[in-house]
Each structure stands twice: as structure tokens, then as C-alpha cells.
Design a protein around this motif. Structure first.
Motif, mmCIF file in Angstrom:
data_model
loop_
_atom_site.group_PDB
_atom_site.id
_atom_site.type_symbol
_atom_site.label_atom_id
_atom_site.label_comp_id
_atom_site.label_asym_id
_atom_site.label_seq_id
_atom_site.Cartn_x
_atom_site.Cartn_y
_atom_site.Cartn_z
ATOM 1 N N VAL A 222 0.860 -1.227 0.036
ATOM 2 C CA VAL A 222 0.055 0.082 -0.196
ATOM 3 C C VAL A 222 0.919 1.401 0.025
ATOM 4 N N VAL A 223 0.537 2.212 -1.032
ATOM 5 C CA VAL A 223 1.400 3.449 -0.969
ATOM 6 C C VAL A 223 0.314 4.489 -0.681
ATOM 7 N N ILE A 224 0.468 5.489 0.444
ATOM 8 C CA ILE A 224 -0.448 6.206 0.630
ATOM 9 C C ILE A 224 0.525 7.699 0.533
ATOM 10 N N VAL A 225 -0.423 8.534 -0.175
ATOM 11 C CA VAL A 225 0.342 9.597 -0.518
ATOM 12 C C VAL A 225 -0.500 11.023 0.022
ATOM 13 N N GLY A 226 0.187 12.026 0.840
ATOM 14 C CA GLY A 226 -0.652 12.998 1.374
ATOM 15 C C GLY A 226 -0.354 14.582 0.755
ATOM 16 N N ASP A 227 -1.281 15.138 0.730
ATOM 17 C CA ASP A 227 -0.775 16.464 0.059
ATOM 18 C C ASP A 227 -1.820 17.629 0.286
ATOM 19 N N LEU A 228 -1.793 18.835 0.204
ATOM 20 C CA LEU A 228 -2.881 19.793 0.434
ATOM 21 C C LEU A 228 -3.415 19.861 -0.956
ATOM 22 N N ASN A 229 -3.060 19.725 -2.170
ATOM 23 C CA ASN A 229 -3.420 20.210 -3.553
ATOM 24 C C ASN A 229 -4.214 19.016 -3.942
ATOM 25 N N ALA A 230 -5.644 18.900 -4.340
ATOM 26 C CA ALA A 230 -6.361 17.982 -4.627
ATOM 27 C C ALA A 230 -5.991 17.444 -6.085
ATOM 28 N N GLU A 231 -5.651 18.481 -7.070
ATOM 29 C CA GLU A 231 -5.221 18.058 -8.223
ATOM 30 C C GLU A 231 -4.093 17.071 -8.443
ATOM 31 N N ARG A 232 -3.219 17.345 -7.362
ATOM 32 C CA ARG A 232 -1.813 16.309 -7.489
ATOM 33 C C ARG A 232 -2.325 15.114 -6.712
ATOM 34 N N LEU A 233 -3.026 14.962 -5.630
ATOM 35 C CA LEU A 233 -3.821 13.945 -5.211
ATOM 36 C C LEU A 233 -4.498 13.070 -6.085
ATOM 37 N N ALA A 234 -5.274 13.689 -6.850
ATOM 38 C CA ALA A 234 -6.086 13.004 -8.273
ATOM 39 C C ALA A 234 -4.927 12.199 -9.024
ATOM 40 N N GLN A 235 -3.756 13.078 -9.215
ATOM 41 C CA GLN A 235 -2.631 12.285 -10.040
ATOM 42 C C GLN A 235 -2.138 10.860 -9.548
ATOM 43 N N ALA A 236 -1.850 11.254 -8.002
ATOM 44 C CA ALA A 236 -1.309 10.065 -7.294
ATOM 45 C C ALA A 236 -2.301 8.766 -7.455
#
Length: 408
Positions: A222-236
Motif C-alpha cells: 500500500v502506498v499512501i500519498v498526502g498533500d494539500l493539493n487536490a489535483e496532485r492527489l488525483a494524479q497519485a
């Protein structure tokens, strides 16, 4: 041949495309060049026609005015090109070769290079261990966001692609080998990622996305990515990662929802010193990411820290931060017996095997980071959009080698 054009830093928030000298096999005086490096002869070097050169988050730190970079410093340390001239001491690289250039400049002769620590070469930068193209305090080697660039110690540094046509066909992926892909991979390796690991990646910018793709390549469960940017989270999410919107708070709680426990085996800091507090609209808090990854990494786990931290930050939030001193909860990391690994990625440790993974379709790194080619003249736009949080890895295309190419 005398014409050359390049992207230069001209002041906080500003870059421009300038006419500069055509490269010679010598390090001439210029913006940012260490005086002890002026006149350095490089018959061990080559001149490249730059086929692809990327805008990096590390470049953005300078462009935002967060370093001591001088005006007119030519930017760019992510370089892929074609050899057009080789010095008399170059033995194994020839004109016509397509090559990837590690962002760290390494002599191949010093103790650190011989121990595969090419990010801290002792001979290329008089000021400190380690050198790089187009970067402040890294020796003054001219950057590669240009039409042409000189690369020293070519036989040692360059990764040559044997099949020219195959390399050109995969150019948009292969250009990630100069920095971002090995750097993300280094973050995953030093964090101890392996088959079945659970991994948290802080930051969904290009390096974070590369780290997440690397963790999957290494067999993470499992790889979990955290960010404040919704567009970048969608990319992940687009290549199979779980995501956490940090504006909603509760990192440990969200990890518990995904894994059943509020911790991971490994964590990667792909943010660095310009970190923001993990809530909507919050200001900078440069130790936030380091402290949060220690909180969510299990006892005995490892932290890979490819995110950049600097010794001088004129825009730091306080007097300590301006000198790279951050309020890190080292006691927490000590109590949990964490292993922390920092510093420049030694690109040459990884780039050949990552090239093989690209060439044999084991990974599609350009798609993972949303690589987006733009002309050299559009560099100011690329920098501005990237600074506003665009979920793209901008790739400058000085000679049209990427015309019509899109990530697949």
C-alpha cells in the motif's frame, strides 16, 4: 557554432530566456561560478545538444528567492541530450550518442565517488562536497535549461543509451533519469520499502509521485500519498495510490482507516524546507513534514528524505529557519529508533537499472508524474504554473525532439 539560449533566474518570481555563450570545454567565469573553479579545463567533458531538460522543484526554491542564487544564474540540472563534441580525453562517449546526465557532477576519482557517493564528490565544488548544474553554491557549473550544455567527466557521468531510436522513442520517460526518478527511488530505498511494505509519501509533487511510483515498483503493498493539493492527489490515485487530503487533518486517523493501524512501515519526505502546516490556508512550518512522518512511522522504521533542506534560506519564517535550523522532534525519532537518510540522491547508483525498467515497460514514469513538454521559450509560463501548484512535470524541449509527444 556560437548561438545558445538558456533559462536564467533574474529575480524573485522571475526567469527569462537569455542569449548566452555556446559552451566550451572549460568552466568560464559567470554568475554563481566559484572563483576557484574559473578557468577549469574540461577535456574530459562533452558538449551536448539538449533534447529534454526539466523544471524541478529545487529550481523553484531559487526562483522564489529562497536561496542566495545570483541574478542571471542559468538554471537546470535535469538534462538528456545528444553528444555533439567530445574532449580529447573522452574515450567511450562519441558524437551522436544519446545520453542521460546525472544532476550530481562527479569526478569518478575521489574517495566518495569510488564508494558510489557521487552526490558528495570532493573534487567538483571548492566550497563543499557535491556539485550540480545550474544550482546555487554547487560550483557554478552552467545549467542545462538551454539549447547546449557542457558536461564534465563524461566517461564517468553519462549514461549512454545503446539503441538511439529506442531512446528517442522513450525520451519523455528517459528524461526523468537525470534526477526525479532516481531521487524518488532513492527516497523509497532509503526508507526501506520492499515487498509487502506499507508506505506514506509526504508530498504529491513530481518527486513525491516518483517516490510513490518507485515504492510500487519495489513491491509495496500500500502506498499512501498526502498533500494539500487536490489535483496532485488525483494524479497519485491515477496510478494506484491511496491518498490523504491534509487540509482535512487527521493523518494518523486516515492511515488507520486504510490499514487498520495508524502507522506505516516506511515514510518518505518529498516536500522539504518550504513545507506548510497541514491545514487549509496555513502558513509555512518547515519542520511539519519531518515531525509528521516520525509520528506515523512504526518503531524501528525508516525515513527517506529526498525533499530539499538548505543551510541558508533568506525567506525563512524565523531566524533559525533562515539558517536551516528547524524545530524537529528528534526525541520522538530517537524513542522510536528511526533511521533517517538525507542528502542528494547519488543518481549513478540507480539510473542504469531504472533505465532498463523504462525501456522494457516495467514502469511509465512520465505518465505517473504527468510529464508535459513545452518549448524553451515557454519556460517562464512553466515556472509560474508549477509555482501555482499545477500537477505537471514540465519538460523543456529546446530543439523540438518532443514535438507531439505525450506521456503514455
Amino acid at each position: 557554432m556560437s548561438a545558445n539560449r538558456a533559462v536564467a533566474y533574474v529575480g524573485p518570481g522571475q526567469v527569462e530566456v537569455q542569449d548566452i555563450d555556446f559552451p566550451a570545454l572549460e568552466l568560464r567565469d559567470g554568475p554563481g561560478v566559484d572563483p576557484a573553479n574559473v578557468g577549469r579545463q574540461c577535456q574530459h567533458g562533452v558538449v551536448l545538444k539538449v533534447l529534454a531538460t526539466n523544471i524541478c522543484g529545487s529550481d523553484q526554491h531559487m526562483v522564489r528567492g529562497r536561496t542566495t542564487a545570483p541574478r542571471d544564474l542559468v538554471l537546470g540540472h535535469e538534462i538528456t541530450g545528444e553528444v555533439i563534441e567530445a574532449g580529447r580525453d573522452v574515450e567511450f562517449v562519441q558524437p551522436g550518442d544519446i545520453v542521460s546526465v546525472p544532476f550530481n557532477i562527479a569526478c569518478g576519482r575521489c574517495r566518495n565517488c569510488k564508494e558510489r557517493q557521487t552526490g558528495i564528490c570532493l573534487n567538483v565544488n571548492p566550497a563543499r562536497p557535491g556539485g550540480a548544474y545550474g544550482y546555487v553554491d554547487m560550483g557554478g557549473w552552467v545549467g542545462g535549461q538551454a539549447e547546449y550544455v557542457m558536461v564534465p567527466y563524461a566517461d564517468f557521468n553519462l549514461l549512454r543509451f545503446r539503441d538511439r531510436d529506442q531512446a528517442l522513442a522513450k525520451l519523455l520517460d528517459l528524461t526523468m533519469l537525470s534526477d526525479i526518478f532516481p531521487t524518488g527511488f532513492h527516497g523509497a530505498v532509503t526508507a526501506g520499502v520492499g515487498v509487502g511494505s506499507t508506505v506514506y509519501v509526504a508530498g504529491a509533487g513530481p518527486v513525491g509521485l516518483a517516490a510513490a511510483a518507485s515504492a510500487r515498483l519495489l513491491g509495496a503493498a500500500v502506498v499512501i500519498v498526502g498533500d494539500l493539493n487536490a489535483e496532485r492527489l488525483a494524479q497519485a490515485r491515477g496510478f494506484g495510490c491511496e491518498t490523504v487530503d491534509l487540509t482535512q487533518g487527521g493523518l494518523g486517523e486516515r492511515i488507520a482507516e486504510l490499514l487498520g493501524v495508524p502507522e506505516v512501515d516506511s515514510a518518505i519526505d518529498a516536500v522539504g524546507f518550504e513545507a506548510k502546516a497541514q491545514e487549509a490556508g496555513a502558513g509555512e512550518a518547515p519542520a511539519t513534514v519531518l515531525n509528521s512522518v516520525m509520528e506515523v512511522t512504526r518503531a524501528g522504521g525508516s525515513l527517506g528524505i529526498p525533499g530539499l533542506y538548505v543551510t541558508e534560506d533568506p525567506g525563512g519564517v524565523d531566524s533559525e529557519a533562515r539558517h536551516g535550523s528547524l524545530r524537529i522532534r528528534l526525541g520522538l525519532g530517537w524513542a522510536k529508533s528511526h533511521t533517517l537518510h538525507t542528502g542528494q540522491c547519488p543518481v549513478m547508483r540507480y539510473h542504469r537499472q531504472l533505465a532498463m525498467a523504462i525501456l522494457h515497460d516495467r514502469v511509465h514514469i512520465a505518465k505517473a508524474v504527468n510529464a508535459t513538454p513545452i518549448p524553451l521559450d515557454d519556460a517562464p509560463r512553466g515556472y509560474a504554473e508549477f509555482d501555482r501548484g499545477a500537477s505537471r512535470k514540465y519538460v523543456l524541449d529546446p530543439h523540438g525532439a518532443l514535438d507531439g509527444v505525450r506521456a503514455v
